[in-house]
Design a protein around this motif. Sequence first.
Motif, short mmCIF file in Angstrom:
data_model
loop_
_atom_site.label_atom_id
_atom_site.label_comp_id
_atom_site.label_asym_id
_atom_site.label_seq_id
_atom_site.Cartn_x
_atom_site.Cartn_y
_atom_site.Cartn_z
N LEU A 169 1.66 26.94 15.44
CA LEU A 169 0.73 25.83 15.62
C LEU A 169 0.72 25.36 17.07
O LEU A 169 1.75 25.38 17.75
CB LEU A 169 1.11 24.66 14.71
CG LEU A 169 1.02 24.91 13.20
CD1 LEU A 169 1.48 23.67 12.44
CD2 LEU A 169 -0.39 25.29 12.79
N TYR A 170 -0.46 24.93 17.53
CA TYR A 170 -0.61 24.39 18.87
C TYR A 170 -1.35 23.05 18.76
O TYR A 170 -2.37 22.96 18.07
CB TYR A 170 -1.40 25.35 19.76
CG TYR A 170 -0.69 26.65 20.00
CD1 TYR A 170 0.12 26.82 21.11
CD2 TYR A 170 -0.82 27.71 19.10
CE1 TYR A 170 0.79 28.03 21.34
CE2 TYR A 170 -0.15 28.91 19.31
CZ TYR A 170 0.65 29.06 20.44
OH TYR A 170 1.31 30.24 20.64
N GLY A 171 -0.83 22.03 19.44
CA GLY A 171 -1.45 20.71 19.39
C GLY A 171 -0.42 19.62 19.18
O GLY A 171 0.77 19.87 19.00
N ASP A 172 -0.90 18.37 19.17
CA ASP A 172 -0.01 17.21 19.05
C ASP A 172 0.17 16.75 17.61
O ASP A 172 1.01 15.89 17.34
CB ASP A 172 -0.57 16.03 19.88
CG ASP A 172 -0.64 16.38 21.36
OD1 ASP A 172 0.23 17.15 21.82
OD2 ASP A 172 -1.55 15.88 22.04
N GLY A 173 -0.62 17.28 16.70
CA GLY A 173 -0.52 16.86 15.30
C GLY A 173 0.50 17.70 14.54
O GLY A 173 1.41 18.30 15.10
N SER A 174 0.33 17.74 13.23
CA SER A 174 1.21 18.53 12.37
C SER A 174 0.35 19.17 11.27
O SER A 174 -0.76 18.72 10.98
CB SER A 174 2.30 17.67 11.74
OG SER A 174 1.72 16.64 10.95
N PHE A 175 0.90 20.22 10.66
CA PHE A 175 0.16 20.91 9.63
C PHE A 175 0.02 20.01 8.41
O PHE A 175 1.00 19.54 7.84
CB PHE A 175 0.88 22.20 9.22
CG PHE A 175 0.15 22.99 8.18
CD1 PHE A 175 -1.01 23.68 8.49
CD2 PHE A 175 0.61 23.02 6.87
CE1 PHE A 175 -1.69 24.40 7.52
CE2 PHE A 175 -0.05 23.75 5.90
CZ PHE A 175 -1.21 24.44 6.23
N SER A 176 -1.23 19.74 8.04
CA SER A 176 -1.50 18.88 6.90
C SER A 176 -2.78 19.36 6.23
O SER A 176 -3.71 19.84 6.89
CB SER A 176 -1.66 17.43 7.36
OG SER A 176 -1.90 16.57 6.26
N LEU A 177 -2.82 19.24 4.90
CA LEU A 177 -3.97 19.71 4.14
C LEU A 177 -4.89 18.58 3.70
O LEU A 177 -6.11 18.77 3.62
CB LEU A 177 -3.49 20.49 2.91
CG LEU A 177 -2.68 21.75 3.21
CD1 LEU A 177 -2.11 22.34 1.92
CD2 LEU A 177 -3.53 22.80 3.92
N HIS A 178 -4.33 17.43 3.44
CA HIS A 178 -5.15 16.30 2.99
C HIS A 178 -4.35 15.01 3.12
O HIS A 178 -3.12 15.00 3.18
CB HIS A 178 -5.60 16.50 1.53
CG HIS A 178 -4.46 16.72 0.58
ND1 HIS A 178 -3.72 15.70 0.03
CD2 HIS A 178 -3.92 17.87 0.09
CE1 HIS A 178 -2.79 16.19 -0.76
NE2 HIS A 178 -2.88 17.52 -0.74
N ALA A 179 -5.07 13.91 3.15
CA ALA A 179 -4.48 12.57 3.15
C ALA A 179 -5.48 11.64 2.49
O ALA A 179 -6.61 11.48 2.99
CB ALA A 179 -4.16 12.12 4.57
N ALA A 180 -5.08 11.05 1.36
CA ALA A 180 -6.00 10.20 0.58
C ALA A 180 -7.25 11.02 0.26
O ALA A 180 -7.17 12.10 -0.32
CB ALA A 180 -6.32 8.92 1.32
N ASN A 181 -8.42 10.53 0.68
CA ASN A 181 -9.67 11.24 0.39
C ASN A 181 -10.10 12.20 1.50
O ASN A 181 -11.13 12.86 1.38
CB ASN A 181 -10.80 10.23 0.15
CG ASN A 181 -10.57 9.42 -1.12
OD1 ASN A 181 -10.01 9.93 -2.08
ND2 ASN A 181 -10.99 8.15 -1.11
#
Length: 409
Positions: free
Chosen positions: A131-143
């Motif tokens: 992964l490249y970037g400042d975030g993290s691997f995520s598939l969904h959050a709430a809606n």
Amino acid sequence: MNFPFFIARRYLFSKKSTHVINVISSISVIGVAVATMALVIVLSVFNGFHDLVATLFTSFDPQLKVVPMEGKTAPADDPILTQIRMLPQVDVATETVEDQALAIYDDRQAMVRIKGVDDNFSELSHINDILYGDGSFSLHAANLQYGTVGIRLAQTLGIGAKWDGFMKIYAPQKEGQLDMMNPDAGFVVDSLNSPGVLFAVKQSKYDKNYIITSIAFARNLFGQQGMLSDLEIRLKEGSDLQAVKAEMQKIAGTKYKVLDRFEQQEDTFKIMSIEKLMAYIFLTFILVVACFNIIGSLSMLIIDKKNDVVTLRNLGANDKQITRVFLFEGRMIAVIGAVIGIGLGLLLCWLQQQYGFVRLGDSEGSFIVNAYPVSVHYSDVAIIFVTVIAVGWLAVWYPVRALSKRLLS
């Protein structure tokens, strides 16, 4: 001691009456050695690229994948799949739904491969390592539904690791006919947000086409509720991959196919294997040409030793034994050339592995690796040795017998 072998060894290493015979014999050994060395180096470079590609795929591909034999999807609650999941060697099992779609962001668009996965996908794969970037691997959050985009696809769509707003995803309706008066009604439309990261497998197949998102998003987009495209599996440490694969295939029967990493990329590795085979065949032809030097050397040796042949006959040697003397001579040249060539080839491969003298380009970081990768497989070395010996022995058999009959009669 073998009488013909003893005489052949004396002839090979002794000084000849005509100096040019020694020179031609040396050239014969060098020719075989160079061809053998080329075989070792070229096949080792193909092995290096093969192993390199295999390591790149492991960041994304599962250890084992169970796919339907017929059709693109199968019921997620199929008892066969449940039985496979419950095997004691299975550590993580992830359902996936995968299909083609159209991605649009601002005024740019691209055909993409949407891969919907379970929340445990990061446990199954090494996705966090690429992964490249400042975030993290995520598939969904709430809606909100997130989509992790391949780095080359991001360039096509003109986005970075973090993009603003929504990326529209279009997929054709599975049922009904397209109404040309209202074409938009023929598509399912949904939106993805940015998780703040991109992935880079360093393989065009993935980096240029794939978006990873949640399986719920993919099922809704493609109308595949309760279905899956494949079941991806990671085994517990210490498990025998091939034994577990065979057990899974026995459970799956003819309804599903169990694929390991190499079978998942069968086309890629098959092409590489064919290229390696073609290189082996072409270099073997060069080896055959090099072996003609042995024939020339033996021809001159037979002429040079005509007087010796008379002496050998007086000592009780028959024509068959005399012919075998020159056969052994040619075979010894082939063996010596093979040993020298393999030794030099292994040495150069080791130097390339340690120091990377032969580079892929002048610019550092232009390629995945800076120097040609090399991997010596000793099964290949054994095949090369057998090939050289076989070619050398066959190359001298008929010419020596023919020359012996003509010149020694």
